[in-house]
Design an enzyme around this catalytic site. Structure first.
Site, PDB file in Angstrom:
ATOM      1  CD  GLU A 115      -2.847  -1.191   2.345  1.00 33.59           C
ATOM      2  OE1 GLU A 115      -2.348  -1.596   3.408  1.00 33.59           O
ATOM      3  OE2 GLU A 115      -4.017  -0.814   2.246  1.00 33.59           O
ATOM      4  CD  GLU A 135      -3.527  -5.788   3.841  1.00 30.18           C
ATOM      5  OE1 GLU A 135      -3.685  -6.542   2.858  1.00 30.18           O
ATOM      6  OE2 GLU A 135      -2.863  -4.733   3.786  1.00 30.18           O
TER       7      GLU A 135
END
Ligand SMILES: C[C@H](O)CC(=O)SCCNC(=O)CCNC(=O)[C@H](O)C(C)(C)COP(=O)(O)OP(=O)(O)OC[C@H]1O[C@@H](n2cnc3c(N)ncnc32)[C@H](O)[C@@H]1OP(=O)(O)O
Length: 725
Positions: A115, A135
């Site tokens: 990210e 995640e």
């Protein structure tokens, strides 16, 4: 220079190289995030800096947000422990900065690491780098803009696949989809990245803020349709877990209202998910699985694993052929020993067909199959084992046979050779009784099918040397198993803990509960299948073989049923012959067989335990508890006797060995969400009604009375007046 730091070095080219270090994977711990903010501020303020290259130390970019912080949040409930990575750092400081950033990626960029890289204005990678947003495996969603930037960079279909299935890709695929801008060798990585950064700063390459892109999102109706299909699939596959739908909500928000709205929604739902039971359970599993490789007295005394190049497997049956398959797949030479050529050919063929199965699934090529098989050699004589580093005995569960095999191998194998047995129940001291090699005797308990199931129980006696345990742990990891070191007792950790599982299911049926209802309740809880279907699939042989062993080892707390004998008598062998509690037909799902009721009724008449001759009236919740609480009770004894190093080892063993639902965090973790007091009170009540099978253990009683969790294995003497410590 190892350690936790963030460094800024400005070159004469005007590029600031910002490097993060937090070994082993440069996780984004709060100190790293603070360091990044500080260095970014400095880079922005310095007039000699035109552009930034962001990288990780030690051959890795970044493994994501520090998972230990999630664990801390779970313990304290304090969300303030989560630093603002998404808006403050990735968006404001990196993406919206007045100087461009290029991510120089090597090794891996996962979760928050990727990210952060997606917040940069270009990404340069080495070919081997692993890229992904895993995640969801931790019960959360990407929380630093990943749900927004990934679809904008790679398109919605690929982004959905990567996020919902936590799939990682290599740089080459990343480049095809637009996640990676250029691929270069590790030696050139920083140089090429600096060049890109300057090119962007000087507007010779486009300055792209991923969050503002829309060109890869497709039309709104297309996106809606894709999200709808993804929702349906996710619902089917992840019945008990919220994060898949929540991830889709965040993606949808961004598609409907723009990337910034999406980032805000993502941050909000991320914080809600962090506190969910699923995130608590899955985070616990992640950290506990890593903890299994830390065994006091074995991994902390400076030993080095010895190379294990050649392994002999004795017995080419179901287990022996599976173990051989796992070993050759990881490049280890295997000598498979059988008693005659007929059995040997059968064993070798079984290994080959295991490999063919992998080819069919697409996980092995025909060419690799040939190379792998060339590592396997079949023999009939013990004299062929004189140069092996380890023997794994995998013959039937007969004490005299195992004892004679161990005497033979002790004579012929070199003195350093590890002598392992794959027994699932027999005491290791008895197996090695006729040898003088107790220090190198160890249990290597694989679960069937051995080349597929991930758990390896390593069973040690008081005499097994730490070196032998370490060597077997290393072999276990090399063959992609999760080794859990346990103590020596009947059934070891998993089979011992779960012996009441099948027995409680039998008891319920004898009390008048329908077999298929029992299975339904248990699979609704999240087990891969109910206990009766499991018996069908595993075959009744195992149940019949271990019944007596358990009855004598755990006298007074077993339930005896002759149902399996009657099943066999009536021509049912389970899945093996297509007929058990269920009917098995090729290509269709197992169907409950109504005609099995006659067999069940006969068995019920013989035990005759229904109170007043009438079926008991129990809720689904009671069925679940009457099956799982006796299992927990035995888990208490396993912890009390020190069979496992720590409670969480039993969580991992229950998940990997029995298919206990991972999202519930494992057996003991789940028990602690239920509460020791409640478990104790239910077992006490049932033990009065139905006898010793349910009698609470002392370990449970002590914790229940003090309101303590079951995972607390060591109590101060004052807290455990009657229990062992
Ligand atoms: C805001 C964000 O969206 C939220 C997030 O980023 S959540 C985190 C997302 N990242 C992940 O899920 C990646 C998790 N890590 C992994 O999958 C694997 O560890 C890996 C592929 C990075 C490396 O695997 P492998 O080489 O087999 O080593 P592995 O034993 O797993 O890990 C090595 C050590 O790094 C630690 N580690 C790995 N990733 C970590 C992380 N993100 N945070 C903290 N520690 C981590 C492990 O706990 C282990 O610690 P130990 O040495 O004390 O046992």
């Amino acid at each position: 220079m190892a350690g936790v730091w963030v460094k800024l070095e400005v070159g004469s080219d005007g590029v600031a190289l910002i490097t993060i270090s937090n070994p082993p994977v440069n996780a984004l711990a709060p100190a790293v995030i603070a360091g990044l903010k500080e260095k970014y501020t400095e880079a922005m303020n310095r007039s000699d800096v035109k552009a930034i290259v962001l990288t990780g130390d030690g051959g890795k970019f970044c493994g994501g947000f520090d998972i230990n912080v999630f664990a801390e949040v779970h313990k304290t409930g304090d969300l303030k422990l989560l630093p603002d990575l998404s808006v403050e750092l990735v968006m404001n400081m990196v993406e919206d900065a007045k100087k461009p950033s290029v991510a120089a990626i090597h090794g891996l960029a996962l979760g928050g690491g990727l990210e952060l890289a997606m917040g940069c204005h270009a990404r340069i990678s080495t070919p081997e780098a692993q890229l992904g947003l895993p995640e969801l495996t931790l019960g959360v969603i990407p929380g630093s803009g990943g749900t927004q930037r990934l679809p904008r960079l790679v398109g919605l279909p690929k982004a959905l696949e990567m996020m919902l299935m936590s799939k990682t890709i290599r740089a080459k695929e990343g480049k095809v989809y637009g996640l990676i801008d250029d691929i270069t060798s590790p030696d050139d990585l920083i140089r090429v990245s600096r060049h890109w950064a300057l090119e962007i700063a000087e507007r010779r390459k486009p300055w792209i803020n991923s969050l503002h892109r829309t060109d890869k999102l497709g039309s709104l109706p297309e996106a809606r349709e894709m999200l709808k299909t993804a929702r349906q699939q996710a619902k089917k596959m992840n019945l008990h877990m919220p994060q898949h739908q929540v991830c889709l909500d965040a993606i949808e928000e961004g598609i409907l209202f723009g990337g910034y709205a999406g980032v805000l929604k993502e941050a909000k739902v991320f914080n809600e998910l962090v506190l969910s039971n699923t995130s608590r359970g899955l985070t616990h599993v992640f950290l506990s699985q890593r903890a299994t490789s830390k065994v006091p007295g074995v991994t902390d005394i400076g030993l080095k694993p010895r190379p294990i190049k050649v392994v002999a497997v004795i017995g080419g049956g179901l287990m022996g052929s599976g173990i051989s398959t796992a070993l050759i797949l990881s490049g280890t030479h295997v000598i498979l020993k059988e008693i005659d050529s007929g059995y040997l050919q059968k064993g070798l063929k079984a290994v080959e067909s295991n490999l063919q199965g992998l080819v069919k699934k697409g996980s092995l090529t025909q060419d690799k199959l040939k190379k792998t098989l060339s590592l396997l050699k079949g023999v009939l004589e013990y004299s062929e084992l004189k140069n092996v580093d380890m023997v794994i005995e995998a013959v039937i569960e007969k004490v005299p046979l195992k004892q004679s095999i161990f005497s033979e191998i002790e004579k012929v194998c070199p003195p350093h050779c590890i002598l392992a047995t794959n027994t699932s129940t027999i005491d290791l001291n008895i197996i090695g009784d006729k040898t003088n090699s107790q220090d190198r005797i160890v249990g290597a308990h694989f679960f069937s099918p051995a080349h597929v199931m991930p758990l390896l129980e390593i069973v040690r006696t008081e005499k097994t040397s730490p070196q032998v345990i370490l060597d077997l742990m290393t072999v276990g990891k090399a063959i992609k198993k999760v080794p859990v070191v346990v103590g020596n007792c009947t059934g070891f950790a998993v089979n011992r803990t779960f012996f009441p599982y099948a027995q409680a299911a039998f008891m319920l049926v004898h009390l008048g509960v329908d077999v298929f209802r029992v299975d339904r309740v248990i699979s609704n809880f999240g087990m891969p299948m109910g206990p009766f279907q499991l018996q069908d699939v595993a075959g009744y042989g195992v149940a019949l073989a271990v019944r007596k062993i358990f009855a004598s080892a755990f006298e007074g707390r077993t339930f005896e049923s002759d149902l399996v004998d009657l099943m066999v008598e009536s021509g049912r062998n389970g899945k093996a012959n297509g007929k058990g509690y269920y009917l098995y037909e090729r290509g269709s799902k197992p169907k409950p067989d109504p005609s099995v009721q006659a067999v069940i009724e006969k068995s019920k008449r013989r035990t005759n335990i229904m109170p007043g001759g009438k079926p008991v009236n129990v809720s689904d919740q009671e069925i679940l508890e009457m099956i799982l609480f006796p299992v927990l009770n035995e888990a208490c004894r396993v912890m009390d006797e020190g069979v496992v190093v720590r409670a969480s080892d039993l969580d991992i063993a229950s998940i990997l060995g029995m298919g206990f639902p991972k999202f519930r965090g494992g057996l003991v973790f789940w028990a602690d969400t239920v509460g020791s007091g409640y478990i104790y009170s239910r077992l006490s009540k049932w033990s009065e009604e139905y006898g010793g099978f349910f009698k609470p253990s002392l370990y449970l009683e002590v914790r229940a009375k003090k309101g303590l969790p079951l995972s607390m294995t060591n109590l101060a003497p004052s807290e455990a007046p009657r229990a062992r410590l």
